[in-house]
Design a protein around this motif. Sequence first.
Motif: not given
Length: 215
Positions: A94, A114-116, A140-141, A188
């Motif tokens: 994040w 990770v989501q980043a 997801m990044g 991602g």
Amino acid sequence: MTDELPEMRASDAEREQIAERLRDAMAEGRLDMAEFQERLDAAYTARTRGELVPLVRDLPSAGSAALPDRAGPERSWTGRVGKPATSRGGFAFWGGFSRRGTWTVGRTFTGVAVQAGGEIDLRDADFEDREIVIRCFALMGGIQVTVPPELHVEVTGFGLMGGFDDRGAGPGAPGSPVVRVTGFALMGGIGVERKRRKGEKKRLEKERQAGELEG
């Protein structure tokens, strides 16, 4: 190599000589990656000297132009390899991580996003060893790896419901370190691109403009 005896069969040494000039030209910004690869393929499949000569006719002769360094007119990998690593990895959740500017990449560097987002810029980096492995994992990044045009880069990663861009892969200038980028992207993206330093772009643009004025 000259235009003499154009029908004479080319030797392996002559093909490699042309290949070296093409690598130098790519590192100097005289050829883009697509044109370099096209000419390099033609060089290695050439049967005669006459097929080799046109591949470098519009390029400087060997040794007439040195590779630009970040702090001077000549570029040498000798002083940039074998230094103690200042970073062996980056992690972001994040958020983001960044490795750029003057730093020393470890023999093995692991980047996780990770989501980043993550940024790994090797244009001004030093290297712990002549062979470097950069492992990238994005969930997801995304992670962006930026390399200079004269660096030898191999890309072997893959993506699932995501992408692993290998457009930055390719051979480098003689004596450059070997960087292998691998890893996995899930929902991602991981990109590898070749990009010049800002100062180098300005220098090449000035040289181009000066050449146009002289012409």
